[in-house]
Write a protein that holds these residues in place. Structure first.
Motif, short mmCIF file in Angstrom:
data_model
loop_
_atom_site.label_atom_id
_atom_site.label_comp_id
_atom_site.label_asym_id
_atom_site.label_seq_id
_atom_site.Cartn_x
_atom_site.Cartn_y
_atom_site.Cartn_z
N VAL A 3 -1.97 14.06 -11.46
CA VAL A 3 -3.26 13.42 -11.24
C VAL A 3 -3.16 12.35 -10.16
O VAL A 3 -4.16 12.01 -9.52
N LEU A 4 -1.97 11.84 -9.91
CA LEU A 4 -1.81 10.80 -8.90
C LEU A 4 -2.02 11.34 -7.49
O LEU A 4 -2.18 10.57 -6.54
N ALA A 5 -2.04 12.66 -7.33
CA ALA A 5 -2.35 13.25 -6.02
C ALA A 5 -3.77 12.90 -5.60
O ALA A 5 -4.11 13.01 -4.41
N LEU A 6 -4.61 12.49 -6.55
CA LEU A 6 -5.99 12.10 -6.24
C LEU A 6 -6.08 10.67 -5.71
O LEU A 6 -7.11 10.29 -5.15
N ALA A 7 -5.03 9.89 -5.90
CA ALA A 7 -5.06 8.48 -5.52
C ALA A 7 -4.89 8.31 -4.01
O ALA A 7 -4.42 9.21 -3.30
N ARG A 8 -5.29 7.15 -3.53
CA ARG A 8 -5.09 6.82 -2.11
C ARG A 8 -3.59 6.76 -1.82
O ARG A 8 -2.84 6.08 -2.53
N PRO A 9 -3.10 7.43 -0.79
CA PRO A 9 -1.67 7.45 -0.48
C PRO A 9 -1.08 6.06 -0.29
O PRO A 9 0.03 5.79 -0.73
N GLU A 10 -1.84 5.16 0.36
CA GLU A 10 -1.33 3.81 0.61
C GLU A 10 -1.18 3.01 -0.68
O GLU A 10 -0.34 2.10 -0.77
N VAL A 11 -1.99 3.33 -1.70
CA VAL A 11 -1.87 2.64 -2.99
C VAL A 11 -0.62 3.12 -3.73
O VAL A 11 0.05 2.34 -4.42
N LEU A 12 -0.31 4.38 -3.58
CA LEU A 12 0.88 4.93 -4.26
C LEU A 12 2.16 4.23 -3.81
O LEU A 12 3.12 4.12 -4.57
N THR A 13 2.19 3.73 -2.57
CA THR A 13 3.41 3.10 -2.05
C THR A 13 3.45 1.59 -2.26
O THR A 13 4.45 0.96 -1.92
N VAL A 14 2.37 1.02 -2.79
CA VAL A 14 2.36 -0.42 -3.07
C VAL A 14 3.44 -0.76 -4.10
O VAL A 14 3.56 -0.09 -5.13
N GLN A 15 4.21 -1.81 -3.83
CA GLN A 15 5.27 -2.21 -4.75
C GLN A 15 4.74 -2.98 -5.96
O GLN A 15 5.31 -2.93 -7.03
N GLY A 16 3.67 -3.70 -5.76
CA GLY A 16 3.12 -4.51 -6.86
C GLY A 16 3.83 -5.84 -6.96
O GLY A 16 4.96 -6.02 -6.49
N TYR A 17 3.15 -6.80 -7.59
CA TYR A 17 3.69 -8.15 -7.72
C TYR A 17 4.67 -8.22 -8.88
O TYR A 17 4.40 -7.71 -9.97
N SER A 18 5.80 -8.87 -8.64
CA SER A 18 6.80 -9.06 -9.69
C SER A 18 6.48 -10.33 -10.46
O SER A 18 6.61 -11.44 -9.93
N SER A 19 6.02 -10.19 -11.68
CA SER A 19 5.56 -11.33 -12.47
C SER A 19 6.72 -12.20 -12.95
O SER A 19 7.71 -11.71 -13.50
N ALA A 20 6.57 -13.50 -12.76
CA ALA A 20 7.57 -14.44 -13.27
C ALA A 20 7.65 -14.40 -14.79
O ALA A 20 8.70 -14.65 -15.37
#
Length: 359
Positions: A3-20
């Motif tokens: 289902v992730l094939a439907l997502a924006r490609p640039e969003v798939l590569t986002v690392q995300g914030y590492s929460s303290a």
């Protein structure tokens, strides 16, 4: 196909914030998040063991466990957000490319689906409700362009109050498989006898369900809602949401509401709202100024008046505020009346009756 094939490609590569907060674990000395070491002025005690000078858990495990039990899904299938509004926004940003992809919705319905699409630069494909305010299932299944990546279905629908059968939701889910996510907004499901769509998630990876604690759970001010979906979708959205989305006081309020006593009280209140909804429907239909009361599975009634603008102003002058939904062409002449306490509902009826007698 995932289902992730439907997502924006640039969003798939986002690392995300590492929460303290995630890094902290069970550390006793907290020096990793630039927080104040003291409680805020005027607060002498910690609230439910959650001090306000510390950042909250981005996705409280305790809250996730209680919601998982409540909704009948796994904790990895839940994203808790600042109301379901934030979940709608996250879905739109994750799956719709600006100027390329589209969102499908069935007006008249909840306005935030269109707002989030417009902000994202996604096209809006409207499949209006039928003449009896039902979702046009064949149109949603067979006539949507390939650009549609999200299909929003509000059930019970706001502002009309009608529900969509599970068999129809499943039919739309099958039709959109490999093409789009089907997101069912169940903000008002607690007031309905219809079963939740959440039981279908395990069978349909492109199906998601929005739930909220704002309505039946009396936590509108706490701003807590959630998305129920496959773990892949939840993980993706967690990467792009702010690092600390859930305020500590809101978490405390939600955990208090989801205790055994809190749930028992909520069930009693839901029963009262449903009973009042039926009483109000019958009473309103007896008034000469009322033309129609739409069947409702929610905590409100959508009512067509002979002169809705004048009725609205008469109520307002008497200190009773309702919602004018006539901006939707299909709802010209309709007002939406939330169901309050028996006393509040009776006051509304008294104002309407007094208005008719004076005419």
């Amino acid at each position: 196909m995932s289902v992730l094939a439907l997502a924006r490609p640039e969003v798939l590569t986002v690392q995300g914030y590492s929460s303290a907060r995630h890094e902290a674990g069970k550390a006793e000395v907290m020096l990793n998040a630039n927080e104040s070491p003291w409680l805020p002025p005027g607060l002498q005690a910690e609230s439910r063991g959650m001090p306000l000078n510390r950042y909250p858990d981005p996705q409280s495990e305790v809250l996730l466990e209680r919601l998982a039990e409540l909704y009948g899904v796994g904790s990895s299938q839940i994203l808790v957000a600042r109301g379901s509004d934030e979940a709608i926004d996250l879905l739109t940003r994750a799956f719709c490319r600006p100027g390329v992809d589209a969102v499908a919705l069935s007006p008249p319905t909840f306005g935030m689906y269109a707002v989030c699409a417009e902000v994202q630069g996604a096209a809006r494909i409207e499949v209006p409700l039928t003449g009896d305010f039902a979702v046009d299932v064949p149109m949603l299944c067979d006539r949507l362009p390939r650009s549609v990546k999200l299909v929003f279905i509000c059930s019970p629908n706001n502002p009309t109050g009608g529900s969509v059968a599970l068999v129809d939701i499943e039919r739309i889910g099958y039709a959109m498989r490999g093409r789009a996510l089907v997101i069912v907004d169940e903000a008002y499901i607690e007031f309905s006898s219809s079963p939740s769509v959440s039981g279908l998630i395990r069978h349909h990876e492109n199906l998601g369900v929005l739930r909220t604690l704002s309505k039946a759970w009396a936590l509108a001010g706490a701003r807590l809602g959630c998305l129920l979906a496959g773990a892949e979708i939840i993980t993706l959205l967690r990467k792009i949401m702010p690092p600390y989305p859930l305020p500590t006081p809101s978490l405390g309020a939600a955990l208090a509401a989801l205790t055994a006593d809190g749930m028992a009280l909520t069930r009693q209140r839901i029963a009262l709202i449903v009973a009042e909804r039926e009483r109000m429907s019958v009473a309103l239909l007896r008034l000469p100024s009322v033309i129609e009361v739409l069947p409702s599975h929610a905590n409100f009634l959508c009512v067509r008046f002979a002169d809705a603008p004048r009725t609205y102003l008469k109520l307002l002058a008497a200190g009773v505020i309702v919602r004018d939904v006539g901006r939707h062409p299909a709802l010209s002449g309709f007002l939406r009346l939330s169901i309050g306490t028996r006393e509040e509902n009776s006051r509304l009826l008294e104002v309407l009756i007094r208005h008719e007698v004076s005419e």
